[in-house]
Design a protein around this motif. Structure first.
Motif, PDB file in Angstrom:
ATOM      1  N   UNK A 306       0.878  -1.186  -0.015  1.00  0.00           N
ATOM      2  CA  UNK A 306       0.084   0.059  -0.062  1.00  0.00           C
ATOM      3  C   UNK A 306       0.791   1.231  -0.082  1.00  0.00           C
ATOM      4  N   UNK A 307       1.900   1.197   0.993  1.00  0.00           N
ATOM      5  CA  UNK A 307       2.774   2.387   0.955  1.00  0.00           C
ATOM      6  C   UNK A 307       3.543   2.810  -0.181  1.00  0.00           C
ATOM      7  N   UNK A 308       3.889   1.778  -1.075  1.00  0.00           N
ATOM      8  CA  UNK A 308       4.563   1.878  -2.426  1.00  0.00           C
ATOM      9  C   UNK A 308       3.607   2.408  -3.154  1.00  0.00           C
ATOM     10  N   UNK A 309       2.482   1.976  -3.696  1.00  0.00           N
ATOM     11  CA  UNK A 309       1.521   2.272  -4.473  1.00  0.00           C
ATOM     12  C   UNK A 309       1.244   3.846  -4.084  1.00  0.00           C
ATOM     13  N   UNK A 310       0.797   4.194  -2.752  1.00  0.00           N
ATOM     14  CA  UNK A 310       0.598   5.320  -2.477  1.00  0.00           C
ATOM     15  C   UNK A 310       1.642   6.437  -2.657  1.00  0.00           C
ATOM     16  N   UNK A 311       2.780   6.013  -2.539  1.00  0.00           N
ATOM     17  CA  UNK A 311       4.023   7.056  -2.569  1.00  0.00           C
ATOM     18  C   UNK A 311       4.173   7.571  -3.911  1.00  0.00           C
ATOM     19  N   UNK A 312       4.295   6.524  -4.893  1.00  0.00           N
ATOM     20  CA  UNK A 312       4.408   6.559  -6.273  1.00  0.00           C
ATOM     21  C   UNK A 312       3.278   7.400  -6.997  1.00  0.00           C
ATOM     22  N   UNK A 313       2.093   6.955  -6.601  1.00  0.00           N
ATOM     23  CA  UNK A 313       0.872   7.744  -7.113  1.00  0.00           C
ATOM     24  C   UNK A 313       0.997   9.371  -6.634  1.00  0.00           C
ATOM     25  N   UNK A 314       1.265   9.421  -5.233  1.00  0.00           N
ATOM     26  CA  UNK A 314       1.348  11.026  -4.830  1.00  0.00           C
ATOM     27  C   UNK A 314       2.420  11.726  -5.595  1.00  0.00           C
ATOM     28  N   UNK A 315       3.609  11.082  -5.732  1.00  0.00           N
ATOM     29  CA  UNK A 315       4.543  11.919  -6.546  1.00  0.00           C
ATOM     30  C   UNK A 315       4.096  12.350  -7.801  1.00  0.00           C
ATOM     31  N   UNK A 316       3.549  11.044  -8.716  1.00  0.00           N
ATOM     32  CA  UNK A 316       2.948  11.390 -10.032  1.00  0.00           C
ATOM     33  C   UNK A 316       1.953  12.675  -9.792  1.00  0.00           C
ATOM     34  N   UNK A 317       0.976  12.563  -8.770  1.00  0.00           N
ATOM     35  CA  UNK A 317       0.163  13.400  -8.781  1.00  0.00           C
ATOM     36  C   UNK A 317       0.711  15.051  -8.404  1.00  0.00           C
ATOM     37  N   UNK A 318       1.558  15.017  -7.955  1.00  0.00           N
ATOM     38  CA  UNK A 318       2.587  16.473  -7.641  1.00  0.00           C
ATOM     39  C   UNK A 318       3.346  16.876  -8.756  1.00  0.00           C
ATOM     40  N   UNK A 319       3.331  15.995  -9.875  1.00  0.00           N
ATOM     41  CA  UNK A 319       3.955  16.388 -11.204  1.00  0.00           C
ATOM     42  C   UNK A 319       5.348  16.023 -11.385  1.00  0.00           C
ATOM     43  N   UNK A 320       5.773  14.981 -10.369  1.00  0.00           N
ATOM     44  CA  UNK A 320       7.315  14.639 -10.628  1.00  0.00           C
ATOM     45  C   UNK A 320       7.529  13.874 -11.979  1.00  0.00           C
ATOM     46  N   UNK A 321       8.545  14.266 -12.619  1.00  0.00           N
ATOM     47  CA  UNK A 321       8.608  13.788 -13.901  1.00  0.00           C
ATOM     48  C   UNK A 321       9.445  12.419 -14.173  1.00  0.00           C
ATOM     49  N   UNK A 322      10.097  12.019 -13.060  1.00  0.00           N
ATOM     50  CA  UNK A 322      10.902  10.903 -13.114  1.00  0.00           C
ATOM     51  C   UNK A 322      10.075   9.888 -12.014  1.00  0.00           C
ATOM     52  N   UNK A 323       9.725   8.626 -12.510  1.00  0.00           N
ATOM     53  CA  UNK A 323       9.305   7.849 -11.728  1.00  0.00           C
ATOM     54  C   UNK A 323       9.991   6.293 -11.910  1.00  0.00           C
ATOM     55  N   UNK A 324      10.569   6.006 -10.581  1.00  0.00           N
ATOM     56  CA  UNK A 324      11.050   4.515 -10.723  1.00  0.00           C
ATOM     57  C   UNK A 324      10.732   3.667  -9.553  1.00  0.00           C
TER      58      UNK A 324
END
Length: 366
Positions: A306-324
């Motif tokens: 859950x934490x992994x999913x939430x952290x990645x999606x929250x980063x994307x929602x903030x406009x982070x351009x690099x997702x790994x």
């Protein structure tokens, strides 16, 4: 004190239909910016896991998945890059296996769990292999603890801000650690608890019931009053509590989101109930600065996913351009060992991220 009749036990509008997307991960921001809705739709259908099942007849026929995702500042090219990686994973079956093997060989540093293994703390751990690191463990104020101890099997999980933890990952409380659990909630100002397990699964206790079934209960100096219990759908329910420190007379409110549909011996057949659940959690949490408490039985497997999913999606929602996503998992494993325990859980996290990205892209003005 609440009575049984005052509790609000009600079904929400909407069941959850099933469907599963394929694995995905993404890095970088360079994507295909010109991709249109037809590609998004074709990717969505390509990752369908068979026909959509109608929701249970006991619920409204309006699926809760029809709710639009929250407003997002997601970079569109990053979103399309995630979908491109979905396609790549389908074509290249070895990629996910190699990525998981690399994650399994990763060693965090520092990695001492000496405090958790002290004789006085052994019986405060539900599972001997799920222990908090010394450097990131949550410390209780020993002077107000009933056992004069500062140990609890819980870890701070930080994202980008080293001063403010985003989560506390913890085990399901044991009978003799319930008061410690509420002390942790109180001292960290937590207002949201995410519970990822049933109390009992396959006849085995996964977590002590740490709240009253009705009315109020006192756990050391913390009085917990159950205000309401809403059955949102067959997959999860939401409880509201008043929490009172009887020493200071201060009171607070908090909300527990309890997921019921994640089987103890595997992963859900669909990502949609979890994603819908996450949207509800984030809608409640929005604008707060305290950590979200996330627990399953051991505080690593379902909680970590859950934490992994939430952290990645929250980063994307903030406009982070690099997702790994693999690197994000290493980042959270630096803070608590064993988060996301199996390859199936990792693949489920990738799938959930991809499916939510797909939903967000569909909701964007084209």
């Amino acid at each position: 004190m609440a009575s049984k009749s005052s509790l609000c036990r009600q079904d929400c509008v909407g069941g959850v239909s099933s469907g599963m997307a394929g694995p995905a991960t993404g890095t970088g921001a360079g994507g295909r910016r010109g991709t249109d809705t037809s590609r998004v739709s074709s990717v969505s259908s390509q990752f369908s896991d068979g026909p959509q099942h109608s929701p249970s007849s006991t619920h409204s026929s309006t699926p809760s998945w029809s709710e639009e995702p929250a407003q997002s500042n997601m970079d569109i090219s990053t979103g399309h890059m995630i979908l491109a990686y979905m396609e790549d994973h389908l074509r290249n079956k070895d990629r996910l296996q190699k990525e998981w093997e690399a994650l399994c060989s990763y060693l965090a540093e520092p990695c001492s769990v000496a405090v958790a293994q002290e004789a006085a703390n052994i019986d405060r751990n539900r599972h001997a292999e799920a222990l908090p690191y010394d450097h990131s463990r949550v410390k209780l104020k020993h002077e107000v603890n009933p056992n004069k101890q500062d140990y609890i099997n819980a870890s701070f999980i930080f994202d980008h801000d080293p001063r403010q933890p985003a989560y506390i990952a913890t085990q399901g409380p044991l009978p003799h650690t319930v008061a410690d659990f509420w002390q942790m909630v109180w001292e960290n100002g937590c207002t949201v608890i995410v519970m990822m397990t049933a109390l009992v699964e396959d006849g085995e206790k996964q977590s002590e019931r740490y709240w009253p079934d009705e009315g109020s209960s006192l756990y050391h100096i913390y009085e917990v009053n159950l205000v309401s219990e809403h059955i949102w759908c067959k997959d999860f329910l939401v409880r509201s509590f008043y929490l009172k420190n009887v020493q200071t007379q201060e009171t607070r409110t908090l909300t527990q989101f309890h997921l019921l549909s994640w089987p103890g011996d595997g992963i859900p057949t669909s990502t949609r109930p979890l994603l819908d659940f996450r949207r509800k959690v984030n809608k409640c949490y929005r604008g707060r600065s305290c950590p979200i408490i996330v627990h399953c039985s051991d505080g690593t497997s379902r909680a970590g996913t859950y934490i992994l999913i939430d952290m990645v999606l929250n980063r994307m929602a903030k406009g982070v351009k690099e997702i790994d996503i693999a690197a994000t998992l290493e980042h959270i494993r630096d803070q608590r060992p064993g988060l996301v325990r199996t390859k199936d859980q990792f693949e489920f996290a990738l799938t959930a991220v991809a499916e939510e990205v797909n939903a967000i892209l569909k909701a964007l003005p084209q």
